[in-house]
Design a protein around this motif. Structure first.
Motif, PDB file in Angstrom:
ATOM      1  N   LEU A  53     -10.171  10.343  21.242  1.00  0.00           N
ATOM      2  CA  LEU A  53      -9.520  10.823  22.459  1.00  0.00           C
ATOM      3  C   LEU A  53      -9.013  12.257  22.349  1.00  0.00           C
ATOM      4  N   VAL A  54      -8.953  12.776  21.120  1.00  0.00           N
ATOM      5  CA  VAL A  54      -8.407  14.120  20.885  1.00  0.00           C
ATOM      6  C   VAL A  54      -9.360  14.880  19.983  1.00  0.00           C
ATOM      7  N   GLU A  55      -9.812  16.016  20.428  1.00  0.00           N
ATOM      8  CA  GLU A  55     -10.703  16.837  19.620  1.00  0.00           C
ATOM      9  C   GLU A  55      -9.910  17.649  18.596  1.00  0.00           C
ATOM     10  N   GLY A  56     -10.634  18.171  17.604  1.00  0.00           N
ATOM     11  CA  GLY A  56     -10.035  19.108  16.669  1.00  0.00           C
ATOM     12  C   GLY A  56      -9.572  18.474  15.377  1.00  0.00           C
ATOM     13  N   PRO A  57      -8.842  19.238  14.569  1.00  0.00           N
ATOM     14  CA  PRO A  57      -8.401  18.758  13.260  1.00  0.00           C
ATOM     15  C   PRO A  57      -7.406  17.612  13.382  1.00  0.00           C
ATOM     16  N   ILE A  58      -7.297  16.858  12.296  1.00  0.00           N
ATOM     17  CA  ILE A  58      -6.409  15.700  12.237  1.00  0.00           C
ATOM     18  C   ILE A  58      -5.460  15.864  11.066  1.00  0.00           C
ATOM     19  N   ARG A  59      -4.185  15.557  11.323  1.00  0.00           N
ATOM     20  CA  ARG A  59      -3.162  15.507  10.271  1.00  0.00           C
ATOM     21  C   ARG A  59      -2.550  14.120  10.281  1.00  0.00           C
ATOM     22  N   LEU A  60      -2.415  13.535   9.103  1.00  0.00           N
ATOM     23  CA  LEU A  60      -1.840  12.209   8.979  1.00  0.00           C
ATOM     24  C   LEU A  60      -0.472  12.306   8.323  1.00  0.00           C
ATOM     25  N   MET A  61       0.481  11.515   8.819  1.00  0.00           N
ATOM     26  CA  MET A  61       1.760  11.397   8.130  1.00  0.00           C
ATOM     27  C   MET A  61       2.247   9.954   8.243  1.00  0.00           C
ATOM     28  N   GLY A  62       2.946   9.510   7.228  1.00  0.00           N
ATOM     29  CA  GLY A  62       3.469   8.162   7.230  1.00  0.00           C
ATOM     30  C   GLY A  62       4.714   8.084   6.389  1.00  0.00           C
ATOM     31  N   HIS A  76      -4.910  17.590   6.462  1.00  0.00           N
ATOM     32  CA  HIS A  76      -3.681  17.454   5.687  1.00  0.00           C
ATOM     33  C   HIS A  76      -3.127  16.050   5.849  1.00  0.00           C
ATOM     34  N   VAL A  77      -2.544  15.533   4.764  1.00  0.00           N
ATOM     35  CA  VAL A  77      -1.872  14.237   4.769  1.00  0.00           C
ATOM     36  C   VAL A  77      -0.482  14.425   4.184  1.00  0.00           C
ATOM     37  N   LEU A  78       0.525  13.893   4.874  1.00  0.00           N
ATOM     38  CA  LEU A  78       1.914  13.969   4.421  1.00  0.00           C
ATOM     39  C   LEU A  78       2.441  12.562   4.197  1.00  0.00           C
ATOM     40  N   SER A  79       2.737  12.237   2.958  1.00  0.00           N
ATOM     41  CA  SER A  79       3.339  10.953   2.600  1.00  0.00           C
ATOM     42  C   SER A  79       4.834  11.171   2.422  1.00  0.00           C
ATOM     43  N   ILE A  80       5.634  10.568   3.302  1.00  0.00           N
ATOM     44  CA  ILE A  80       7.087  10.724   3.286  1.00  0.00           C
ATOM     45  C   ILE A  80       7.685   9.473   2.645  1.00  0.00           C
ATOM     46  N   SER A  81       8.269   9.635   1.471  1.00  0.00           N
ATOM     47  CA  SER A  81       8.849   8.499   0.738  1.00  0.00           C
ATOM     48  C   SER A  81       7.829   7.372   0.596  1.00  0.00           C
ATOM     49  N   GLY A  82       6.593   7.745   0.340  1.00  0.00           N
ATOM     50  CA  GLY A  82       5.514   6.772   0.330  1.00  0.00           C
ATOM     51  C   GLY A  82       5.509   5.873  -0.897  1.00  0.00           C
ATOM     52  N   LEU A  83       4.925   4.698  -0.728  1.00  0.00           N
ATOM     53  CA  LEU A  83       4.735   3.743  -1.814  1.00  0.00           C
ATOM     54  C   LEU A  83       3.299   3.875  -2.316  1.00  0.00           C
ATOM     55  N   HIS A  84       3.153   4.344  -3.528  1.00  0.00           N
ATOM     56  CA  HIS A  84       1.832   4.660  -4.067  1.00  0.00           C
ATOM     57  C   HIS A  84       1.425   3.751  -5.217  1.00  0.00           C
ATOM     58  N   ASP A  85       2.367   2.955  -5.707  1.00  0.00           N
ATOM     59  CA  ASP A  85       2.108   1.984  -6.779  1.00  0.00           C
ATOM     60  C   ASP A  85       2.721   0.660  -6.325  1.00  0.00           C
ATOM     61  N   LEU A  86       1.884  -0.264  -5.888  1.00  0.00           N
ATOM     62  CA  LEU A  86       2.376  -1.504  -5.280  1.00  0.00           C
ATOM     63  C   LEU A  86       2.677  -2.599  -6.295  1.00  0.00           C
ATOM     64  N   ARG A  87       2.311  -2.410  -7.537  1.00  0.00           N
ATOM     65  CA  ARG A  87       2.459  -3.482  -8.516  1.00  0.00           C
ATOM     66  C   ARG A  87       3.899  -3.978  -8.673  1.00  0.00           C
ATOM     67  N   PRO A  88       4.909  -3.103  -8.706  1.00  0.00           N
ATOM     68  CA  PRO A  88       6.282  -3.623  -8.859  1.00  0.00           C
ATOM     69  C   PRO A  88       6.736  -4.524  -7.717  1.00  0.00           C
ATOM     70  N   LEU A  89       6.151  -4.368  -6.540  1.00  0.00           N
ATOM     71  CA  LEU A  89       6.550  -5.196  -5.407  1.00  0.00           C
ATOM     72  C   LEU A  89       6.269  -6.676  -5.641  1.00  0.00           C
ATOM     73  N   ARG A  90       5.376  -6.979  -6.559  1.00  0.00           N
ATOM     74  CA  ARG A  90       5.095  -8.377  -6.878  1.00  0.00           C
ATOM     75  C   ARG A  90       6.309  -9.065  -7.492  1.00  0.00           C
ATOM     76  N   HIS A  91       7.260  -8.281  -7.993  1.00  0.00           N
ATOM     77  CA  HIS A  91       8.436  -8.845  -8.665  1.00  0.00           C
ATOM     78  C   HIS A  91       9.657  -8.876  -7.751  1.00  0.00           C
ATOM     79  N   THR A  92       9.461  -8.696  -6.464  1.00  0.00           N
ATOM     80  CA  THR A  92      10.560  -8.708  -5.509  1.00  0.00           C
ATOM     81  C   THR A  92      10.503  -9.973  -4.642  1.00  0.00           C
TER      82      THR A  92
END
Length: 278
Positions: free
Chosen positions: A124-133, A161-177
């Motif tokens: 729906l939108v032409e041109g470059p794309i930037r992602l943030m989460g 460009h991609v912007l990860s804000i306080s992102g979770l990049h290693d999910l393995r510890p979540l198995r212990h929660t």
């Protein structure tokens, strides 16, 4: 022994945070009354496979996609509309998708949904794309730049460009929660869905931003991706923002002159629509 529940407990370490979801929802609803926005655009068959698209005043420079957090099991697109203002005021269209939450969907399935949402918004939108989460959303946008991305080559070529804000990049510890009673992460899926354990698309432009006042685990998660992907042909930059916590870090997205908005909108990679890969 790590107390992993405490390590990921942002709300438990920020005074007054219980009131934040209601505050966000009110601000987002009021904001939608002030801008041009197309709501509930479907990108798939399930009830939560919808996105809102917020338009700038003039023809958009391109597309920004914001993916929300909530540990893949809470919230939806309606809480975050006001965070589009910084990019919208700079001339960008901003898409904000919802996605099916756990336990109804596995995290690997949510990854595929976000890929589909980005493809739909990009049509729906032409041109470059930037992602943030943010938080879990930071994980999801970072997954889009891994070499097993669900995105097509044509869409990858548009991502500058991609912007990860306080992102979770290693999910393995979540198995212990206790959260894993809802997430249902297995060792196999946690490994397969952790960007820090995957290979980035060559030449990916990534910014990782985390608050200096966040839980130490979130700072570790940011540093981990920076350290590993710096050795894997990604162009990655880590910023630890003052004493911001997990929630105040988002506030700058509302302003076109904030540091975090400047981080989102900067790039050295040129948009080349004729290319099909980075």
């Amino acid at each position: 022994m790590h107390d992993w529940d405490d390590a990921f407990n942002n709300m438990g370490h920020v005074e007054g945070s219980d009131a934040l979801p209601g505050l966000w929802a009110g601000q987002a609803a009021a904001y939608r009354e002030t801008v041009r926005v197309d709501t509930d655009l479907a990108y798939g068959p399930s009830v939560r496979e919808k996105f809102d698209l917020i338009w700038p005043v003039d023809s958009p420079k391109g597309l920004v996609v914001f993916v929300h957090g909530g540990f893949w099991m809470r919230l939806d697109k309606s809480y975050w509309s006001h965070l589009a203002e910084g990019a919208r005021a700079q001339g960008w269209a901003v898409a904000i998708p919802s996605y099916t939450l756990t336990p109804e969907a596995r995290i690997s399935e949510i990854t595929k949904q976000i890929g589909t949402a980005i493809e739909a918004a990009a049509s729906l939108v032409e041109g470059p794309i930037r992602l943030m989460g943010h938080s879990a959303g930071g994980h999801l946008v970072t997954r889009m730049t891994c070499d097993n991305t669900p995105l097509s080559g044509a869409i990858l070529a548009r991502i500058v460009h991609v912007l990860s804000i306080s992102g979770l990049h290693d999910l393995r510890p979540l198995r212990h929660t206790a959260m894993n009673d809802t997430l249902h992460l297995t060792t196999k899926e946690a490994t397969a869905e952790s960007p820090a354990l995957l290979v980035p698309v060559p030449g990916s432009q990534i910014s990782v931003c985390v608050g200096g006042g966040e839980r130490p685990e979130f700072i570790r998660q940011a540093r981990l991706l920076d350290i590993i992907w710096n050795g894997l042909d990604a162009k990655i930059e880590l910023t630890i923002e003052g004493d911001h916590n997990h929630f105040t870090l988002l506030e700058g997205l509302k302003s076109p002159i904030s540091q975090i908005c400047a981080t989102l909108l900067k790039t050295k990679k040129q948009f080349c629509p004729e290319k099909t890969l980075f």
